[in-house]
Design a protein around this motif. Structure first.
Motif, mmCIF file in Angstrom:
data_model
loop_
_atom_site.group_PDB
_atom_site.id
_atom_site.type_symbol
_atom_site.label_atom_id
_atom_site.label_comp_id
_atom_site.label_asym_id
_atom_site.label_seq_id
_atom_site.Cartn_x
_atom_site.Cartn_y
_atom_site.Cartn_z
ATOM 1 N N MET A 1 18.038 80.295 111.342
ATOM 2 C CA MET A 1 17.082 80.376 112.422
ATOM 3 C C MET A 1 15.772 79.730 111.983
ATOM 4 S SD MET A 1 15.735 83.677 114.506
ATOM 5 C CE MET A 1 17.358 83.897 115.184
ATOM 6 N N ALA A 2 15.236 78.869 112.808
ATOM 7 C CA ALA A 2 14.009 78.145 112.480
ATOM 8 C C ALA A 2 12.784 78.908 112.977
ATOM 9 C CB ALA A 2 14.047 76.771 113.116
ATOM 10 N N PHE A 3 11.702 78.696 112.293
ATOM 11 C CA PHE A 3 10.428 79.286 112.675
ATOM 12 C C PHE A 3 9.440 78.201 113.019
ATOM 13 C CE2 PHE A 3 12.277 82.704 110.204
ATOM 14 C CZ PHE A 3 11.941 83.812 110.953
ATOM 15 N N LYS A 4 8.564 78.493 113.963
ATOM 16 C CA LYS A 4 7.500 77.576 114.340
ATOM 17 C C LYS A 4 6.188 78.276 114.058
ATOM 18 C CE LYS A 4 5.857 74.762 118.155
ATOM 19 N NZ LYS A 4 5.459 73.687 117.313
ATOM 20 N N GLY A 5 5.255 77.551 113.474
ATOM 21 C CA GLY A 5 3.967 78.123 113.138
ATOM 22 C C GLY A 5 2.852 77.593 114.008
ATOM 23 N N ALA A 6 1.793 78.360 114.082
ATOM 24 C CA ALA A 6 0.587 77.952 114.794
ATOM 25 C C ALA A 6 -0.607 78.402 113.967
ATOM 26 C CB ALA A 6 0.544 78.581 116.175
ATOM 27 N N LEU A 7 -1.599 77.545 113.882
ATOM 28 C CA LEU A 7 -2.792 77.853 113.103
ATOM 29 C C LEU A 7 -3.991 78.082 114.016
ATOM 30 C CD1 LEU A 7 -2.683 75.148 110.285
ATOM 31 C CD2 LEU A 7 -1.635 77.392 110.301
ATOM 32 N N VAL A 8 -4.821 79.017 113.613
ATOM 33 C CA VAL A 8 -6.126 79.212 114.244
ATOM 34 C C VAL A 8 -7.133 78.984 113.126
ATOM 35 C CG1 VAL A 8 -7.681 80.820 115.380
ATOM 36 C CG2 VAL A 8 -5.239 80.855 115.921
ATOM 37 N N ILE A 9 -7.969 77.975 113.308
ATOM 38 C CA ILE A 9 -8.903 77.562 112.267
ATOM 39 C C ILE A 9 -10.329 77.784 112.753
ATOM 40 C CG2 ILE A 9 -9.659 75.615 110.848
ATOM 41 C CD1 ILE A 9 -6.759 74.427 111.727
ATOM 42 N N ASP A 10 -11.117 78.451 111.945
ATOM 43 C CA ASP A 10 -12.540 78.624 112.260
ATOM 44 C C ASP A 10 -13.238 77.342 111.819
ATOM 45 O OD1 ASP A 10 -15.168 79.316 112.598
ATOM 46 O OD2 ASP A 10 -14.953 81.311 111.698
ATOM 47 N N THR A 11 -13.321 76.389 112.724
ATOM 48 C CA THR A 11 -13.826 75.059 112.385
ATOM 49 C C THR A 11 -15.295 75.068 111.970
ATOM 50 O OG1 THR A 11 -14.295 74.587 114.722
ATOM 51 C CG2 THR A 11 -12.162 73.879 113.843
ATOM 52 N N GLU A 12 -16.060 76.025 112.440
ATOM 53 C CA GLU A 12 -17.474 76.073 112.064
ATOM 54 C C GLU A 12 -17.685 76.585 110.645
ATOM 55 O OE1 GLU A 12 -20.096 74.676 113.604
ATOM 56 O OE2 GLU A 12 -18.526 73.900 114.915
ATOM 57 N N LYS A 13 -16.730 77.337 110.117
ATOM 58 C CA LYS A 13 -16.854 77.838 108.747
ATOM 59 C C LYS A 13 -16.125 76.961 107.738
ATOM 60 C CE LYS A 13 -17.627 82.662 109.919
ATOM 61 N NZ LYS A 13 -17.082 84.025 109.821
ATOM 62 N N CYS A 14 -15.246 76.084 108.208
ATOM 63 C CA CYS A 14 -14.478 75.212 107.318
ATOM 64 C C CYS A 14 -15.404 74.180 106.695
ATOM 65 C CB CYS A 14 -13.365 74.512 108.103
ATOM 66 S SG CYS A 14 -12.354 73.402 107.102
ATOM 67 N N LYS A 15 -15.345 74.054 105.363
ATOM 68 C CA LYS A 15 -16.199 73.086 104.677
ATOM 69 C C LYS A 15 -15.455 71.813 104.289
ATOM 70 C CE LYS A 15 -15.648 75.356 100.229
ATOM 71 N NZ LYS A 15 -16.234 76.255 99.277
ATOM 72 N N GLY A 16 -14.205 71.696 104.714
ATOM 73 C CA GLY A 16 -13.450 70.462 104.508
ATOM 74 C C GLY A 16 -13.123 70.161 103.065
ATOM 75 N N CYS A 17 -12.874 71.180 102.268
ATOM 76 C CA CYS A 17 -12.602 70.960 100.839
ATOM 77 C C CYS A 17 -11.244 70.302 100.609
ATOM 78 C CB CYS A 17 -12.709 72.262 100.062
ATOM 79 S SG CYS A 17 -11.456 73.497 100.489
ATOM 80 N N GLY A 18 -10.289 70.502 101.526
ATOM 81 C CA GLY A 18 -8.983 69.874 101.420
ATOM 82 C C GLY A 18 -7.980 70.586 100.536
ATOM 83 N N VAL A 19 -8.339 71.731 99.990
ATOM 84 C CA VAL A 19 -7.419 72.473 99.121
ATOM 85 C C VAL A 19 -6.168 72.867 99.905
ATOM 86 C CG1 VAL A 19 -7.132 74.558 97.736
ATOM 87 C CG2 VAL A 19 -9.260 73.281 97.632
ATOM 88 N N CYS A 20 -6.330 73.269 101.138
ATOM 89 C CA CYS A 20 -5.199 73.709 101.953
ATOM 90 C C CYS A 20 -4.221 72.572 102.236
ATOM 91 C CB CYS A 20 -5.696 74.295 103.265
ATOM 92 S SG CYS A 20 -6.733 73.159 104.193
ATOM 93 N N ILE A 21 -4.714 71.367 102.298
ATOM 94 C CA ILE A 21 -3.868 70.210 102.584
ATOM 95 C C ILE A 21 -2.844 70.024 101.473
ATOM 96 C CG2 ILE A 21 -3.831 67.712 102.931
ATOM 97 C CD1 ILE A 21 -6.660 68.048 104.167
ATOM 98 N N THR A 22 -3.273 70.197 100.240
ATOM 99 C CA THR A 22 -2.353 70.053 99.109
ATOM 100 C C THR A 22 -1.353 71.202 99.053
ATOM 101 O OG1 THR A 22 -3.862 71.178 97.579
ATOM 102 C CG2 THR A 22 -4.045 68.786 97.739
ATOM 103 N N GLY A 23 -1.687 72.340 99.631
ATOM 104 C CA GLY A 23 -0.808 73.498 99.622
ATOM 105 C C GLY A 23 0.237 73.496 100.723
ATOM 106 N N CYS A 24 0.113 72.614 101.687
ATOM 107 C CA CYS A 24 1.052 72.576 102.816
ATOM 108 C C CYS A 24 2.327 71.830 102.418
ATOM 109 C CB CYS A 24 0.405 71.887 104.011
ATOM 110 S SG CYS A 24 1.488 71.778 105.451
ATOM 111 N N PRO A 25 3.481 72.510 102.437
ATOM 112 C CA PRO A 25 4.723 71.850 102.027
ATOM 113 C C PRO A 25 5.224 70.786 103.004
ATOM 114 C CG PRO A 25 5.201 74.031 102.858
ATOM 115 C CD PRO A 25 3.697 73.906 102.807
#
Length: 73
Positions: A1-25
């Motif tokens: 069974m497949a799963f679908k994800g959805a993200l809610v991002i607090d864009t005003e608090k995000c500092k754009g460090c990019g750490v999460c990008i490297t963590g996304c498989p």
């Protein structure tokens, strides 16, 4: 069974460090070309259909600005 994800991002608090990008498989997130009020390029989903809701991005985010929701397809 497949799963679908959805993200809610607090864009005003995000500092754009990019750490999460490297963590996304599935490489389904990236930095926006737009900036928030502080002048940072914030996180956005670039390939919504690839997100499986694993929450790796939320776990690795140093500022805790990502919430992940997961639903069965």
């Amino acid at each position: 069974m497949a799963f679908k994800g959805a993200l809610v991002i607090d864009t005003e608090k995000c500092k754009g460090c990019g750490v999460c990008i490297t963590g996304c498989p599935n490489q389904c997130i990236g930095l926006s070309k737009k900036v928030n009020a502080k002048g940072y390029n914030y996180l956005e989903m670039t390939a919504e259909d690839k997100c499986i809701g694993c929450a790796s991005c939320a776990v690795i985010c140093p500022d805790g600005v990502i919430e992940v929701y997961r639903a069965k397809e």
